[in-house]
Structures are given as structure tokens and as C-alpha cells.
Write a protein that holds these residues in place. Structure first.
Motif, PDB file in Angstrom:
ATOM      1  N   GLY A   7      45.394  55.264  39.083  1.00  0.00           N
ATOM      2  CA  GLY A   7      45.949  55.217  37.740  1.00  0.00           C
ATOM      3  C   GLY A   7      45.769  56.557  37.057  1.00  0.00           C
ATOM      4  N   SER A   8      46.471  56.722  35.956  1.00  0.00           N
ATOM      5  CA  SER A   8      46.298  57.961  35.194  1.00  0.00           C
ATOM      6  C   SER A   8      45.056  57.874  34.308  1.00  0.00           C
ATOM      7  CB  SER A   8      47.542  58.264  34.354  1.00  0.00           C
ATOM      8  OG  SER A   8      47.790  57.222  33.435  1.00  0.00           O
ATOM      9  N   SER A  24      35.280  45.728  42.143  1.00  0.00           N
ATOM     10  CA  SER A  24      34.050  46.259  42.735  1.00  0.00           C
ATOM     11  C   SER A  24      33.193  45.168  43.366  1.00  0.00           C
ATOM     12  CB  SER A  24      33.241  47.039  41.693  1.00  0.00           C
ATOM     13  OG  SER A  24      32.699  46.175  40.720  1.00  0.00           O
ATOM     14  N   VAL A  25      33.401  43.940  42.944  1.00  0.00           N
ATOM     15  CA  VAL A  25      32.673  42.809  43.532  1.00  0.00           C
ATOM     16  C   VAL A  25      33.307  42.387  44.861  1.00  0.00           C
ATOM     17  CG1 VAL A  25      32.049  40.385  43.169  1.00  0.00           C
ATOM     18  CG2 VAL A  25      31.907  41.993  41.278  1.00  0.00           C
ATOM     19  N   LEU A  26      34.600  42.544  44.957  1.00  0.00           N
ATOM     20  CA  LEU A  26      35.339  42.083  46.136  1.00  0.00           C
ATOM     21  C   LEU A  26      35.281  43.060  47.307  1.00  0.00           C
ATOM     22  CD1 LEU A  26      37.224  39.904  47.316  1.00  0.00           C
ATOM     23  CD2 LEU A  26      39.128  41.157  46.317  1.00  0.00           C
ATOM     24  N   PHE A  27      35.295  44.362  47.011  1.00  0.00           N
ATOM     25  CA  PHE A  27      35.375  45.377  48.064  1.00  0.00           C
ATOM     26  C   PHE A  27      34.041  46.083  48.249  1.00  0.00           C
ATOM     27  CE2 PHE A  27      39.683  44.854  46.463  1.00  0.00           C
ATOM     28  CZ  PHE A  27      40.364  44.611  47.651  1.00  0.00           C
ATOM     29  N   SER A  28      33.727  46.420  49.506  1.00  0.00           N
ATOM     30  CA  SER A  28      32.472  47.117  49.783  1.00  0.00           C
ATOM     31  C   SER A  28      32.508  48.549  49.267  1.00  0.00           C
ATOM     32  CB  SER A  28      32.182  47.115  51.286  1.00  0.00           C
ATOM     33  OG  SER A  28      33.241  47.723  52.002  1.00  0.00           O
ATOM     34  N   LYS A  29      33.702  49.133  49.190  1.00  0.00           N
ATOM     35  CA  LYS A  29      33.870  50.478  48.646  1.00  0.00           C
ATOM     36  C   LYS A  29      35.146  50.491  47.810  1.00  0.00           C
ATOM     37  CE  LYS A  29      32.790  54.896  48.445  1.00  0.00           C
ATOM     38  NZ  LYS A  29      31.517  55.386  47.975  1.00  0.00           N
ATOM     39  N   LEU A  30      35.021  50.891  46.554  1.00  0.00           N
ATOM     40  CA  LEU A  30      36.171  50.998  45.667  1.00  0.00           C
ATOM     41  C   LEU A  30      36.289  52.445  45.211  1.00  0.00           C
ATOM     42  CD1 LEU A  30      38.468  49.664  44.009  1.00  0.00           C
ATOM     43  CD2 LEU A  30      36.788  49.356  42.174  1.00  0.00           C
ATOM     44  N   TYR A  31      37.442  53.017  45.480  1.00  0.00           N
ATOM     45  CA  TYR A  31      37.759  54.355  45.003  1.00  0.00           C
ATOM     46  C   TYR A  31      38.648  54.212  43.768  1.00  0.00           C
ATOM     47  CZ  TYR A  31      36.315  55.890  49.665  1.00  0.00           C
ATOM     48  OH  TYR A  31      35.615  56.119  50.816  1.00  0.00           O
ATOM     49  N   VAL A  32      38.176  54.693  42.649  1.00  0.00           N
ATOM     50  CA  VAL A  32      39.010  54.755  41.455  1.00  0.00           C
ATOM     51  C   VAL A  32      39.653  56.136  41.494  1.00  0.00           C
ATOM     52  CG1 VAL A  32      39.091  54.655  38.945  1.00  0.00           C
ATOM     53  CG2 VAL A  32      37.518  53.159  40.208  1.00  0.00           C
ATOM     54  N   VAL A  33      40.962  56.139  41.661  1.00  0.00           N
ATOM     55  CA  VAL A  33      41.696  57.370  41.918  1.00  0.00           C
ATOM     56  C   VAL A  33      42.438  57.799  40.656  1.00  0.00           C
ATOM     57  CG1 VAL A  33      43.390  58.499  43.396  1.00  0.00           C
ATOM     58  CG2 VAL A  33      41.966  56.655  44.330  1.00  0.00           C
ATOM     59  N   VAL A  34      41.995  58.892  40.088  1.00  0.00           N
ATOM     60  CA  VAL A  34      42.613  59.433  38.874  1.00  0.00           C
ATOM     61  C   VAL A  34      43.772  60.326  39.311  1.00  0.00           C
ATOM     62  CG1 VAL A  34      42.240  60.741  36.760  1.00  0.00           C
ATOM     63  CG2 VAL A  34      40.389  59.328  37.702  1.00  0.00           C
ATOM     64  N   SER A  35      44.965  59.985  38.812  1.00  0.00           N
ATOM     65  CA  SER A  35      46.177  60.681  39.214  1.00  0.00           C
ATOM     66  C   SER A  35      46.959  61.134  37.987  1.00  0.00           C
ATOM     67  CB  SER A  35      47.082  59.744  40.030  1.00  0.00           C
ATOM     68  OG  SER A  35      46.395  59.197  41.119  1.00  0.00           O
ATOM     69  N   HIS A  63      28.855  51.333  44.265  1.00  0.00           N
ATOM     70  CA  HIS A  63      29.815  51.427  45.375  1.00  0.00           C
ATOM     71  C   HIS A  63      31.165  51.986  44.934  1.00  0.00           C
ATOM     72  CE1 HIS A  63      27.032  49.350  47.951  1.00  0.00           C
ATOM     73  NE2 HIS A  63      26.938  48.366  47.077  1.00  0.00           N
ATOM     74  N   ILE A  64      31.263  52.351  43.676  1.00  0.00           N
ATOM     75  CA  ILE A  64      32.506  52.909  43.159  1.00  0.00           C
ATOM     76  C   ILE A  64      32.432  54.434  43.240  1.00  0.00           C
ATOM     77  CG2 ILE A  64      34.012  53.156  41.147  1.00  0.00           C
ATOM     78  CD1 ILE A  64      32.814  50.489  40.121  1.00  0.00           C
ATOM     79  N   GLU A  65      33.499  55.011  43.757  1.00  0.00           N
ATOM     80  CA  GLU A  65      33.602  56.466  43.807  1.00  0.00           C
ATOM     81  C   GLU A  65      34.869  56.878  43.069  1.00  0.00           C
ATOM     82  OE1 GLU A  65      33.948  60.038  47.122  1.00  0.00           O
ATOM     83  OE2 GLU A  65      33.038  58.125  47.692  1.00  0.00           O
ATOM     84  N   VAL A  66      34.732  57.849  42.195  1.00  0.00           N
ATOM     85  CA  VAL A  66      35.876  58.347  41.435  1.00  0.00           C
ATOM     86  C   VAL A  66      36.351  59.634  42.091  1.00  0.00           C
ATOM     87  CG1 VAL A  66      36.683  59.178  39.192  1.00  0.00           C
ATOM     88  CG2 VAL A  66      35.006  57.306  39.311  1.00  0.00           C
ATOM     89  N   ILE A  67      37.644  59.670  42.410  1.00  0.00           N
ATOM     90  CA  ILE A  67      38.215  60.859  43.031  1.00  0.00           C
ATOM     91  C   ILE A  67      39.552  61.189  42.366  1.00  0.00           C
ATOM     92  CG2 ILE A  67      37.072  60.778  45.277  1.00  0.00           C
ATOM     93  CD1 ILE A  67      39.226  59.137  46.408  1.00  0.00           C
ATOM     94  N   ILE A  68      39.954  62.423  42.530  1.00  0.00           N
ATOM     95  CA  ILE A  68      41.204  62.902  41.943  1.00  0.00           C
ATOM     96  C   ILE A  68      42.269  62.992  43.030  1.00  0.00           C
ATOM     97  CG2 ILE A  68      42.341  64.911  40.903  1.00  0.00           C
ATOM     98  CD1 ILE A  68      39.715  65.494  39.437  1.00  0.00           C
TER      99      ILE A  68
END
Length: 140
Positions: A7-8, A24-35, A63-68
Motif C-alpha cells: 500500500g501507499s 500478522s496473526v495468520l502469517f508467520s511472516k508479514l511484509y508491509v510493503v510501502v509503495s 514478525h512484521i517487516e516493513v520494506i519499500i
């Protein structure tokens, strides 16, 4: 299982946070992708948005990782980081129609990619980043 929530996030708001918590509860790794969103003009700098999202996500789940993602198609980006799921939030019927079209396109581009829809909790369905930015402009 790895998933991305692209998402933006301009700005990140309670609706986004609600979906991030659920995913984040459902997935072992969640990437929040800033676009960047090509349809939106005058976006806040992507690095500033990513820092804001990271501050919030650190408080939710480790387990959340924020990436661009500044340039790559979402379907290719998911493949690049080994994620087979895209998380998307739904507020209403209009979102559903748009998100289904997007899901079909992503699946066509990456056959291993599934879209998982989360419905925003009651009271959060009227929130949009565009609306929040318009309110902020009016207050100036």
C-alpha cells in the motif's frame, strides 16, 4: 507462510493497522510493503512513510517487516521475497470490485500468488488515506 500487505500508506491509518493486526496473526511472516501509487499525486516521501509504518508495526508484532517497493510490480515483488500471499483490506462493495480485478491480474502475472481479503472492523470502513489527506489540507 509469507504474505505481503502492499500500500501507499499515505498516511497509515486505523483501517490499515486493523488489517495488519489481523494478518500478522495468520502469517508467520508479514511484509508491509510501502509503495508509490501512480494514481496519487503529491505523496509524502516514501522513506518517511516507511519509517512511520515501521514505528507502528514494531508495536504490533515482531514478525512484521516493513520494506519499500519503489519500482517493481507487486506480483514480481512477492516472487522476489518468496511470498505467496497478498493481503488486501475491504471496506465496501466498491473495494471488492476493484480488489478482485487486482487479484485476477496479480494471479495472471504470478500463478503462485493468492490474494487474501480481510474486512475492516465496523467503524473503520469509511477511512481512506485520500480522505484523511483532504481533511488535513482543509485544516491548513
Amino acid at each position: 507462510m509469507k504474505a505481503i500487505f502492499p500500500g501507499s500508506f499515505d498516511p497509515i491509518h486505523a483501517g490499515h493497522i486493523n488489517i495488519i493486526k489481523k494478518a500478522s496473526v495468520l502469517f508467520s511472516k508479514l511484509y508491509v510493503v510501502v509503495s508509490n501509487n501512480l494514481e496519487k499525486t503529491k505523496q509524502t516521501d516514501i522513506k518517511i512513510r516507511a519509517a512511520q509504518v515501521m514505528t507502528i508495526c514494531q508495536q504490533i508484532n515482531p514478525h512484521i517487516e516493513v520494506i519499500i517497493n519503489d519500482q517493481i510490480l507487486t506480483s514480481d515483488f512477492a516472487k522476489k521475497i518468496g511470498a505467496n500471499y497478498i493481503v488486501r483490506g475491504l471496506r465496501n462493495n466498491n473495494d471488492l470490485k476493484y480488489e478482485m480485478e487486482l487479484a485476477f491480474a496479480n494471479k495472471k502475472l504470478n500463478e503462485n500468488l493468492e490474494t487474501i481479503f480481510f474486512v475492516a472492523d465496523y467503524g473503520l470502513t469509511e477511512i481512506s488515506s485520500t480522505f484523511l489527506k483532504q481533511i488535513k489540507q482543509l485544516k491548513k
